[in-house]
Design a protein around this motif. Sequence first.
Motif, short mmCIF file in Angstrom:
data_model
loop_
_atom_site.label_atom_id
_atom_site.label_comp_id
_atom_site.label_asym_id
_atom_site.label_seq_id
_atom_site.Cartn_x
_atom_site.Cartn_y
_atom_site.Cartn_z
N THR A 38 0.91 -1.13 0.03
CA THR A 38 0.06 0.00 0.00
C THR A 38 0.88 1.34 0.08
N TYR A 39 2.14 1.43 0.62
CA TYR A 39 3.00 2.47 0.60
C TYR A 39 3.25 2.64 -0.75
N GLY A 41 1.68 2.08 -3.59
CA GLY A 41 0.63 2.62 -4.13
C GLY A 41 0.34 4.07 -3.74
N MET A 42 0.63 4.43 -2.54
CA MET A 42 0.36 5.84 -2.05
C MET A 42 1.48 6.70 -2.72
N ILE A 43 2.75 6.06 -2.86
CA ILE A 43 3.86 6.95 -3.48
C ILE A 43 3.49 7.23 -5.08
N GLU A 44 3.07 6.23 -5.69
CA GLU A 44 2.72 6.38 -6.96
C GLU A 44 1.55 7.27 -7.26
N LYS A 48 2.32 10.26 -0.36
CA LYS A 48 3.33 10.11 0.63
C LYS A 48 4.48 11.00 0.32
N ASN A 49 5.21 11.41 1.30
CA ASN A 49 6.19 12.25 1.23
C ASN A 49 7.26 11.35 1.48
N ILE A 50 7.83 10.66 0.77
CA ILE A 50 8.77 9.64 0.82
C ILE A 50 10.21 9.87 1.60
#
Length: 71
Positions: A38-39, A41-44, A48-50
């Motif tokens: 899910t992380y 997906g959130m980046i794409e 999310k600020n990675i």
Amino acid sequence: MDSKQKILIKFGERVREIRKEKGLSQEELAHIADLHRTYIGMIERAEKNITLINIEKIANALEVKINNLIN
């Protein structure tokens, strides 16, 4: 849209582009990078600020240099 959001969008699009070129699912990339699916997906989706550490993990999993994800 501010510049912070733009960089997240560009980064996420680039991760998705390279991931698909490599024929990887989000789940496969997450497994290789030792991150949660899910992380990825959130980046794409630019949700999310990675961190730099996770940028390195993704770059290594995709077998590209970090600057290939940012440029």
